[in-house]
Design a protein around this motif. Sequence first.
Motif, PDB file in Angstrom:
ATOM      1  N   CYS A 348       0.817  -1.221   0.000  1.00 26.55           N
ATOM      2  CA  CYS A 348       0.000   0.000   0.000  1.00 26.55           C
ATOM      3  C   CYS A 348       0.850   1.272   0.000  1.00 26.55           C
ATOM      4  CB  CYS A 348      -0.941  -0.003   1.205  1.00 26.55           C
ATOM      5  SG  CYS A 348      -0.101   0.199   2.798  1.00 26.55           S
ATOM      6  N   GLU A 349       2.182   1.122   0.159  1.00 20.04           N
ATOM      7  CA  GLU A 349       3.142   2.227   0.086  1.00 20.04           C
ATOM      8  C   GLU A 349       3.020   3.211   1.238  1.00 20.04           C
ATOM      9  OE1 GLU A 349       2.878   3.981  -3.759  1.00 20.04           O
ATOM     10  OE2 GLU A 349       3.636   2.203  -4.802  1.00 20.04           O
ATOM     11  N   ASN A 350       2.327   2.807   2.316  1.00 17.02           N
ATOM     12  CA  ASN A 350       2.326   3.633   3.519  1.00 17.02           C
ATOM     13  C   ASN A 350       3.570   3.347   4.346  1.00 17.02           C
ATOM     14  OD1 ASN A 350      -0.305   5.258   3.899  1.00 17.02           O
ATOM     15  ND2 ASN A 350      -1.022   3.272   3.132  1.00 17.02           N
ATOM     16  N   MET A 351       3.933   4.301   5.202  1.00 18.65           N
ATOM     17  CA  MET A 351       5.145   4.149   5.993  1.00 18.65           C
ATOM     18  C   MET A 351       4.987   3.039   7.028  1.00 18.65           C
ATOM     19  SD  MET A 351       7.294   7.049   8.111  1.00 18.65           S
ATOM     20  CE  MET A 351       7.681   7.914   6.590  1.00 18.65           C
ATOM     21  N   LEU A 352       6.060   2.247   7.194  1.00 15.86           N
ATOM     22  CA  LEU A 352       6.081   1.191   8.197  1.00 15.86           C
ATOM     23  C   LEU A 352       6.704   1.706   9.486  1.00 15.86           C
ATOM     24  CD1 LEU A 352       7.381  -1.714   5.926  1.00 15.86           C
ATOM     25  CD2 LEU A 352       5.069  -1.497   6.836  1.00 15.86           C
ATOM     26  N   LEU A 353       6.234   1.211  10.610  1.00 18.56           N
ATOM     27  CA  LEU A 353       6.835   1.557  11.894  1.00 18.56           C
ATOM     28  C   LEU A 353       8.158   0.813  12.060  1.00 18.56           C
ATOM     29  CD1 LEU A 353       3.754   1.448  14.301  1.00 18.56           C
ATOM     30  CD2 LEU A 353       4.773   3.440  13.174  1.00 18.56           C
ATOM     31  N   PRO A 354       9.068   1.323  12.882  1.00 21.49           N
ATOM     32  CA  PRO A 354      10.310   0.592  13.152  1.00 21.49           C
ATOM     33  C   PRO A 354      10.021  -0.779  13.769  1.00 21.49           C
ATOM     34  CG  PRO A 354      10.466   2.865  13.907  1.00 21.49           C
ATOM     35  CD  PRO A 354       9.040   2.651  13.527  1.00 21.49           C
ATOM     36  N   ASN A 355      10.821  -1.762  13.371  1.00 22.54           N
ATOM     37  CA  ASN A 355      10.705  -3.136  13.890  1.00 22.54           C
ATOM     38  C   ASN A 355       9.311  -3.724  13.650  1.00 22.54           C
ATOM     39  OD1 ASN A 355      13.328  -2.746  14.887  1.00 22.54           O
ATOM     40  ND2 ASN A 355      12.542  -1.988  16.847  1.00 22.54           N
ATOM     41  N   ALA A 356       8.725  -3.408  12.500  1.00 25.57           N
ATOM     42  CA  ALA A 356       7.372  -3.885  12.191  1.00 25.57           C
ATOM     43  C   ALA A 356       7.421  -5.257  11.537  1.00 25.57           C
ATOM     44  CB  ALA A 356       6.661  -2.903  11.270  1.00 25.57           C
ATOM     45  N   SER A 357       6.457  -6.107  11.888  1.00 32.54           N
ATOM     46  CA  SER A 357       6.236  -7.368  11.183  1.00 32.54           C
ATOM     47  C   SER A 357       5.078  -7.247  10.200  1.00 32.54           C
ATOM     48  CB  SER A 357       5.935  -8.486  12.181  1.00 32.54           C
ATOM     49  OG  SER A 357       7.055  -8.753  13.005  1.00 32.54           O
ATOM     50  N   PHE A 358       4.218  -6.221  10.404  1.00 31.23           N
ATOM     51  CA  PHE A 358       3.060  -6.004   9.549  1.00 31.23           C
ATOM     52  C   PHE A 358       2.885  -4.517   9.293  1.00 31.23           C
ATOM     53  CE2 PHE A 358       2.320  -9.982  11.701  1.00 31.23           C
ATOM     54  CZ  PHE A 358       1.771 -10.799  10.729  1.00 31.23           C
ATOM     55  N   CYS A 359       2.273  -4.200   8.172  1.00 30.02           N
ATOM     56  CA  CYS A 359       1.882  -2.817   7.888  1.00 30.02           C
ATOM     57  C   CYS A 359       0.662  -2.480   8.740  1.00 30.02           C
ATOM     58  CB  CYS A 359       1.556  -2.676   6.404  1.00 30.02           C
ATOM     59  SG  CYS A 359       0.863  -1.073   5.951  1.00 30.02           S
ATOM     60  N   ILE A 360       0.669  -1.330   9.388  1.00 29.75           N
ATOM     61  CA  ILE A 360      -0.453  -0.967  10.260  1.00 29.75           C
ATOM     62  C   ILE A 360      -1.675  -0.508   9.468  1.00 29.75           C
ATOM     63  CG2 ILE A 360       1.080  -0.315  12.153  1.00 29.75           C
ATOM     64  CD1 ILE A 360       0.512   2.620  11.421  1.00 29.75           C
ATOM     65  N   VAL A 361      -1.508  -0.227   8.172  1.00 26.32           N
ATOM     66  CA  VAL A 361      -2.619   0.259   7.348  1.00 26.32           C
ATOM     67  C   VAL A 361      -3.333  -0.896   6.647  1.00 26.32           C
ATOM     68  CG1 VAL A 361      -3.276   1.736   5.415  1.00 26.32           C
ATOM     69  CG2 VAL A 361      -1.506   2.484   7.019  1.00 26.32           C
ATOM     70  N   CYS A 362      -2.561  -1.722   5.906  1.00 22.05           N
ATOM     71  CA  CYS A 362      -3.200  -2.792   5.134  1.00 22.05           C
ATOM     72  C   CYS A 362      -3.014  -4.167   5.770  1.00 22.05           C
ATOM     73  CB  CYS A 362      -2.678  -2.816   3.700  1.00 22.05           C
ATOM     74  SG  CYS A 362      -0.946  -3.341   3.544  1.00 22.05           S
ATOM     75  N   GLY A 363      -2.078  -4.299   6.727  1.00 26.66           N
ATOM     76  CA  GLY A 363      -1.885  -5.564   7.418  1.00 26.66           C
ATOM     77  C   GLY A 363      -1.024  -6.572   6.692  1.00 26.66           C
ATOM     78  N   THR A 364      -0.354  -6.179   5.597  1.00 26.24           N
ATOM     79  CA  THR A 364       0.499  -7.096   4.845  1.00 26.24           C
ATOM     80  C   THR A 364       1.702  -7.517   5.680  1.00 26.24           C
ATOM     81  OG1 THR A 364      -0.163  -6.177   2.720  1.00 26.24           O
ATOM     82  CG2 THR A 364       1.941  -7.336   2.788  1.00 26.24           C
ATOM     83  N   SER A 365       2.058  -8.785   5.603  1.00 27.01           N
ATOM     84  CA  SER A 365       3.201  -9.304   6.341  1.00 27.01           C
ATOM     85  C   SER A 365       4.510  -8.886   5.683  1.00 27.01           C
ATOM     86  CB  SER A 365       3.124 -10.830   6.409  1.00 27.01           C
ATOM     87  OG  SER A 365       4.331 -11.378   6.906  1.00 27.01           O
ATOM     88  N   VAL A 366       5.411  -8.301   6.461  1.00 25.66           N
ATOM     89  CA  VAL A 366       6.736  -7.967   5.952  1.00 25.66           C
ATOM     90  C   VAL A 366       7.502  -9.234   5.615  1.00 25.66           C
ATOM     91  CG1 VAL A 366       8.953  -6.901   6.567  1.00 25.66           C
ATOM     92  CG2 VAL A 366       6.800  -5.807   7.236  1.00 25.66           C
TER      93      VAL A 366
END
Length: 398
Positions: A348-366
């Motif tokens: 979704c091209e939204n910014m990821l949080l540091p040390n993220a396993s998932f995107c907080i917007v779309c929920g895609t797994s890193v």
Amino acid sequence: MASFCHRCGTSLRAGDAKRMGDYAVQTAEGVTQLALISTVMPHTSRRSADNYRWAMVLSGVLILGATALGLLPIAIAAAAFLVPLTYIVYIDDVNLWEEAPAAVVVGLFVATGALAVLVSLFFYEWVFDGQWASFSGGGRSRGGIGALSFPALLIFAVLLPVVAEVAKNVFAVLLASRDAFDDMIDGLTFGVAAGTAYAAFETLVVYSSVFTAQEFRTESGIGSWIVVVLNVMVVKSLIYGTATGIAVAAFSGKGEGYDGFTPAYFANFGLAVVANIAFWLGVRLLAYLPFGNMLGLLWGLVILAALILKIRMMLQVALLEAAVEAAAKGDGSEDKRSTFLETFCPECENMLLPNASFCIVCGTSVRSSSRQAKRAMGVGSVPAASTPPAAPTNGGAA
């Protein structure tokens, strides 16, 4: 406002930890959606998945065109290798393992293919050639199902699938046991590659008479051959690949490191064997009915649909549970897949949080992102901007 937890992937709006409505690999899809590309190629994004989908559709149309023209040697060879060659291109494209992205799977492809040739020659030509001749010959037209040889049915629809599944697992499991390939998605990738490779080389042996026939072009029975080519090109190859992918993914297990030969692996290996036996029993028995080849094709699609749903549920559970375990152990900064500042979700091209396993917007797994996407996201390498400044030398400014 965040829709998903960046560490465990739980849906914050629905309060659903299992997220059955949002597939963690591609959140635009549901977990129980029959989507082939995002299942067997989990590192693709929505955009790249469309490229593979259309490439396979167009190639399939060309292969069916060759079949309609009676060019069976070309059609069968191309149909047999359509899926495995596409998979090798996918592996090279997403660059899963930077050291040797395609070489790893090409080696697996060749090694499993060699085993497939040996097993197929053993069953179809060296030992059980007499049973195969009576089984695949004119018994269907002469005596119907009453002429069916049950020993031959047990050999080719029960015993052979068991031996074949062992052969498909050998090199895939060997690769999945290496530290560099310890993720469940790696195990799935190896299993699909091994299964489709086995299907391709087995097809070459079974239809060897087509390649050695004196006449290159066939004019009779084209309708039946089109169904056969569809079965070889899509159904058989993908059933073999998805079934073995399930078994090897269970060997890898969730989280870091591989689980090995656990009861879960043997249960999923048994499931793979049962799926192959069910497929071949159905195909062999339905062949005695009117429009038997078409019924066999439809039966294979039912088996394939069940395997696709199984894989999607396995990956969903593995990605979410592995993230929960990682979150319980620490903040994620020690994870080799950690994200850093100013990195963006490839979906979704939204910014990821540091040390993220998932995107907080779309929920895609890193974890399911490709190497190219991870490099663009900054995963696994701290950007220069976040590197602490060097200590000043003696002559430096105070």
